[in-house]
Motif scaffolding. Structure first.
Motif, PDB file in Angstrom:
ATOM      1  N   GLN A   1      54.127   6.539  33.718  1.00 19.71           N
ATOM      2  CA  GLN A   1      53.770   6.048  32.593  1.00 19.71           C
ATOM      3  C   GLN A   1      54.072   5.046  31.843  1.00 19.71           C
ATOM      4  OE1 GLN A   1      54.477   9.952  30.339  1.00 19.71           O
ATOM      5  NE2 GLN A   1      52.157  10.266  30.367  1.00 19.71           N
ATOM      6  N   THR A   2      55.564   4.677  32.111  1.00 19.44           N
ATOM      7  CA  THR A   2      56.317   3.469  31.529  1.00 19.44           C
ATOM      8  C   THR A   2      56.360   2.328  32.585  1.00 19.44           C
ATOM      9  OG1 THR A   2      58.155   4.278  32.240  1.00 19.44           O
ATOM     10  CG2 THR A   2      57.433   4.814  30.082  1.00 19.44           C
ATOM     11  N   LYS A   3      55.590   2.627  33.855  1.00 18.05           N
ATOM     12  CA  LYS A   3      55.681   1.433  34.854  1.00 18.05           C
ATOM     13  C   LYS A   3      57.150   0.752  34.890  1.00 18.05           C
ATOM     14  CE  LYS A   3      51.359   2.231  35.028  1.00 18.05           C
ATOM     15  NZ  LYS A   3      51.145   3.490  35.604  1.00 18.05           N
ATOM     16  N   ASP A   4      58.043   1.839  34.799  1.00 11.19           N
ATOM     17  CA  ASP A   4      59.289   1.213  35.180  1.00 11.19           C
ATOM     18  C   ASP A   4      59.995   1.842  36.617  1.00 11.19           C
ATOM     19  OD1 ASP A   4      59.796   3.906  34.677  1.00 11.19           O
ATOM     20  OD2 ASP A   4      61.170   3.505  33.034  1.00 11.19           O
ATOM     21  N   GLY A   5      58.837   2.268  37.227  1.00  8.88           N
ATOM     22  CA  GLY A   5      59.397   2.984  38.790  1.00  8.88           C
ATOM     23  C   GLY A   5      60.048   4.078  38.519  1.00  8.88           C
ATOM     24  N   LYS A   6      59.785   4.964  37.443  1.00  8.90           N
ATOM     25  CA  LYS A   6      60.505   6.177  37.490  1.00  8.90           C
ATOM     26  C   LYS A   6      59.390   7.192  36.881  1.00  8.90           C
ATOM     27  CE  LYS A   6      63.983   4.335  35.141  1.00  8.90           C
ATOM     28  NZ  LYS A   6      65.160   4.356  34.256  1.00  8.90           N
ATOM     29  N   CYS A   7      59.242   8.485  37.562  1.00 10.99           N
ATOM     30  CA  CYS A   7      58.475   9.391  37.150  1.00 10.99           C
ATOM     31  C   CYS A   7      59.297  10.480  36.397  1.00 10.99           C
ATOM     32  CB  CYS A   7      57.714  10.287  38.176  1.00 10.99           C
ATOM     33  SG  CYS A   7      56.896  11.632  37.735  1.00 10.99           S
ATOM     34  N   GLN A   8      58.993  10.366  34.998  1.00  7.91           N
ATOM     35  CA  GLN A   8      59.831  10.923  34.042  1.00  7.91           C
ATOM     36  C   GLN A   8      59.414  12.680  33.767  1.00  7.91           C
ATOM     37  OE1 GLN A   8      58.916   8.634  30.699  1.00  7.91           O
ATOM     38  NE2 GLN A   8      60.738   7.322  31.140  1.00  7.91           N
ATOM     39  N   ARG A   9      60.184  13.530  33.413  1.00 10.31           N
ATOM     40  CA  ARG A   9      59.756  14.910  33.162  1.00 10.31           C
ATOM     41  C   ARG A   9      58.906  15.210  32.391  1.00 10.31           C
ATOM     42  NH1 ARG A   9      62.381  19.539  30.888  1.00 10.31           N
ATOM     43  NH2 ARG A   9      63.953  17.989  29.891  1.00 10.31           N
ATOM     44  N   ASN A  10      58.807  14.531  31.211  1.00  5.99           N
ATOM     45  CA  ASN A  10      57.862  14.919  30.201  1.00  5.99           C
ATOM     46  C   ASN A  10      56.391  14.553  30.740  1.00  5.99           C
ATOM     47  OD1 ASN A  10      57.835  11.999  30.262  1.00  5.99           O
ATOM     48  ND2 ASN A  10      57.630  11.762  28.034  1.00  5.99           N
ATOM     49  N   PHE A  11      56.135  13.596  31.655  1.00  2.55           N
ATOM     50  CA  PHE A  11      54.989  13.506  32.189  1.00  2.55           C
ATOM     51  C   PHE A  11      54.494  14.688  33.097  1.00  2.55           C
ATOM     52  CE2 PHE A  11      52.812  12.535  36.112  1.00  2.55           C
ATOM     53  CZ  PHE A  11      51.351  12.269  35.578  1.00  2.55           C
TER      54      PHE A  11
END
Length: 87
Positions: free
Chosen positions: A66-76
Motif C-alpha cells: 500500500q505504501t509502495k516502500d517494498g514492504k507488505c504490511q500486516r494491516n493490509f
C-alpha cells in the motif's frame, strides 16, 4: 425455485496474524513485513524459477504494498483477508 446464497465467514485475526508472520522475513523497529519475494514467491508460490524476471515479482507485490516502500504490511494483510476470505 429458491436460490441458496453462500456467505463467507470472516477470517480470525489471530490466525491471520500467525499466517502473516510465517511468511514475513523482515522486521524493522519491531514491525514485521513481507518483502515482494515473501509475498509473491513464498506465499503465493509464483515465479519461483531462477530465471523468473524479478520485475514481475515486484509488479505483482505492488498490489499488496500500500505504501509502495517494498514492504507488505500486516494491516493490509489482516484487513484484506478478514473481509474477503475465510481461514
Amino acid at each position: 425455485m429458491a436460490v441458496k446464497v453462500q456467505t463467507t465467514k470472516r477470517g480470525d485475526p489471530q490466525e491471520l496474524r500467525n499466517i502473516f508472520l510465517q511468511y514475513a522475513s523482515t522486521e524493522v523497529d519491531g514491525e514485521h513485513y513481507m518483502t515482494p519475494e515473501d509475498f509473491v514467491q513464498r506465499y503465493l508460490g509464483l515465479y519461483n524459477d531462477p530465471n523468473s524476471n524479478p520485475m514481475i515479482v515486484q509488479l505483482l507485490a505492488g498490489v499488496a504494498d500500500q505504501t509502495k516502500d517494498g514492504k507488505c504490511q500486516r494491516n493490509f494483510w489482516t484487513d484484506y483477508y478478514s473481509s474477503s476470505y475465510p481461514f
